[in-house]
Design an enzyme around this catalytic site. Structure first.
Site, PDB file in Angstrom:
ATOM      1  N   LYS A   9      81.395  53.792  40.066  1.00 17.80           N
ATOM      2  CA  LYS A   9      80.761  55.112  40.033  1.00 17.80           C
ATOM      3  C   LYS A   9      79.711  55.183  38.917  1.00 17.80           C
ATOM      4  O   LYS A   9      79.674  54.320  38.028  1.00 17.80           O
ATOM      5  CB  LYS A   9      81.847  56.186  39.831  1.00 17.80           C
ATOM      6  CG  LYS A   9      82.817  56.284  41.022  1.00 17.80           C
ATOM      7  CD  LYS A   9      83.847  57.397  40.798  1.00 17.80           C
ATOM      8  CE  LYS A   9      84.805  57.496  41.976  1.00 17.80           C
ATOM      9  NZ  LYS A   9      85.770  58.619  41.822  1.00 17.80           N
ATOM     10  N   ASN A 112      86.040  58.578  36.701  1.00 17.25           N
ATOM     11  CA  ASN A 112      87.145  57.620  36.669  1.00 17.25           C
ATOM     12  C   ASN A 112      86.749  56.217  37.139  1.00 17.25           C
ATOM     13  O   ASN A 112      87.558  55.473  37.664  1.00 17.25           O
ATOM     14  CB  ASN A 112      88.350  58.178  37.434  1.00 17.25           C
ATOM     15  CG  ASN A 112      88.024  58.519  38.876  1.00 17.25           C
ATOM     16  OD1 ASN A 112      86.930  58.291  39.338  1.00 17.25           O
ATOM     17  ND2 ASN A 112      88.992  59.063  39.585  1.00 17.25           N
ATOM     18  N   GLU A 126      83.811  54.419  55.558  1.00 23.78           N
ATOM     19  CA  GLU A 126      83.090  54.277  54.291  1.00 23.78           C
ATOM     20  C   GLU A 126      82.237  53.006  54.250  1.00 23.78           C
ATOM     21  O   GLU A 126      81.127  53.020  53.711  1.00 23.78           O
ATOM     22  CB  GLU A 126      84.093  54.290  53.136  1.00 23.78           C
ATOM     23  CG  GLU A 126      84.744  55.666  52.980  1.00 23.78           C
ATOM     24  CD  GLU A 126      85.808  55.713  51.888  1.00 23.78           C
ATOM     25  OE1 GLU A 126      86.089  54.672  51.258  1.00 23.78           O
ATOM     26  OE2 GLU A 126      86.355  56.818  51.674  1.00 23.78           O
TER      27      GLU A 126
HETATM   28  P1  RTP Z   1      88.450  58.002  45.099  1.00 22.98           P
HETATM   29  O1  RTP Z   1      88.431  58.705  46.452  1.00 22.98           O
HETATM   30  O2  RTP Z   1      87.185  58.245  44.300  1.00 22.98           O
HETATM   31  O3  RTP Z   1      88.795  56.562  45.218  1.00 22.98           O
HETATM   32  O4  RTP Z   1      89.613  58.625  44.212  1.00 22.98           O
HETATM   33  P2  RTP Z   1      91.062  59.049  44.645  1.00 22.98           P
HETATM   34  O5  RTP Z   1      91.301  58.718  46.098  1.00 22.98           O
HETATM   35  O6  RTP Z   1      91.999  58.507  43.631  1.00 22.98           O
HETATM   36  O7  RTP Z   1      90.997  60.617  44.459  1.00 22.98           O
HETATM   37  P3  RTP Z   1      90.568  61.764  45.504  1.00 22.98           P
HETATM   38  O8  RTP Z   1      91.681  62.751  45.575  1.00 22.98           O
HETATM   39  O9  RTP Z   1      90.070  61.163  46.785  1.00 22.98           O
HETATM   40  O10 RTP Z   1      89.376  62.467  44.725  1.00 22.98           O
HETATM   41  C1  RTP Z   1      88.085  61.925  44.785  1.00 22.98           C
HETATM   42  C2  RTP Z   1      87.449  61.972  43.423  1.00 22.98           C
HETATM   43  O11 RTP Z   1      87.208  63.319  43.052  1.00 22.98           O
HETATM   44  C3  RTP Z   1      87.324  63.440  41.628  1.00 22.98           C
HETATM   45  N1  RTP Z   1      88.368  64.415  41.348  1.00 22.98           N
HETATM   46  N2  RTP Z   1      88.218  65.380  40.473  1.00 22.98           N
HETATM   47  N3  RTP Z   1      88.616  67.653  38.828  1.00 22.98           N
HETATM   48  C4  RTP Z   1      89.619  67.228  39.602  1.00 22.98           C
HETATM   49  O12 RTP Z   1      90.698  67.741  39.637  1.00 22.98           O
HETATM   50  C5  RTP Z   1      89.363  66.055  40.460  1.00 22.98           C
HETATM   51  N4  RTP Z   1      90.219  65.541  41.314  1.00 22.98           N
HETATM   52  C6  RTP Z   1      89.580  64.505  41.886  1.00 22.98           C
HETATM   53  C7  RTP Z   1      87.659  62.071  41.097  1.00 22.98           C
HETATM   54  O13 RTP Z   1      86.415  61.419  40.768  1.00 22.98           O
HETATM   55  C8  RTP Z   1      88.311  61.418  42.288  1.00 22.98           C
HETATM   56  O14 RTP Z   1      88.285  60.020  42.176  1.00 22.98           O
END
Ligand code: RTP
Ligand code: MG
Length: 139
Positions: A9, A112, A126
Site C-alpha cells: 500500500k 497497514n 482482484e
Molecule cells: P485488506 O483487504 O487490505 O487486505 O485488509 P483486511 O482484509 O485485513 O481488512 P478489510 O476488513 O478488508 O479492510 C480493508 C482495509 O481497510 C482499512 N480499514 N480501516 N479504520 C478502520 O477501522 C479500518 N478497518 C479497515 C485497512 O487498511 C484494511 O486493510
C-alpha cells in the site's frame, strides 16, 4: 496451486518497505508471477474496495489508497491465499501475531502496509482488476 493478489500500500511504498515485503514473500514460497507500480485513481480504489462501500472508513480508505504509488503483485503457491493472509497478520497491527508483516511494520489500522485477497472469488476479481493475461508469468 493457488493465486492471490498482494498490494504494498502507499504507506509501505513511501516508507521504503517494498523490498522487505518482497523478501518475506520469497522466503515463504509465495512466487511473484506479476508485479507493477501503479497510482490508483479514486474511482479505481472505490471499485477495488466496493465491498466496503457502506463502511464508515470507505472514504478515508480510498483517499489513502490514492495518496501515492502502490505495488501490485500476483502471488502463486500452494494454499497461497491463506498462507499470505497469515504472513500479513490481522488488519489491526496491534492484534496481529508476532513476526507478521503488519505486526512488525504497520503503524495504523488503515496504514497497514499490505493487502491480500481473502478468498478464491475475491482473488480472481482482484487479479483481473489490475492485470491482463499477458502480464502474468507463471514459472
Ligand atoms: P485488506 O483487504 O487490505 O487486505 O485488509 P483486511 O482484509 O485485513 O481488512 P478489510 O476488513 O478488508 O479492510 C480493508 C482495509 O481497510 C482499512 N480499514 N480501516 N479504520 C478502520 O477501522 C479500518 N478497518 C479497515 C485497512 O487498511 C484494511 O486493510
Ligand atoms: Mg480485505
Amino acid at each position: 496451486m493457488e493465486r492471490t493478489l498482494s498490494i504494498v500500500k502507499p504507506d509501505g511504498v513511501a516508507r521504503g518497505l517494498i523490498g522487505e515485503v518482497v523478501k518475506r514473500l520469497e522466503a515463504n514460497d509465495l512466487k511473484i508471477i506479476a508485479m507493477k507500480m501503479i497510482q490508483m485513481t479514486k474511482a479505481q480504489a472505490e471499485g477495488f474496495y466496493a465491498v466496503h462501500r457502506e463502511r464508515p472508513f470507505f472514504g478515508s480508505l480510498t483517499d489513502f489508497m490514492t495518496s501515492g504509488p502502490a505495488v501490485v503483485m500476483v502471488l502463486e503457491g500452494d494454499n497461497a491465499i491463506a498462507r499470505y493472509r497469515d504472513l500479513m497478520g490481522a488488519t489491526n497491527y496491534k492484534e496481529a501475531a508476532e513476526g507478521t508483516i503488519r505486526r512488525d511494520l504497520a503503524t495504523d489500522i488503515e496504514k497497514n502496509v499490505v493487502h491480500g485477497s481473502d478468498a478464491p472469488e475475491t482473488a480472481a476479481f482482484e487479479i483481473g482488476y489490475f492485470f491482463n493475461a499477458f502480464e502474468i508469468n507463471p514459472r
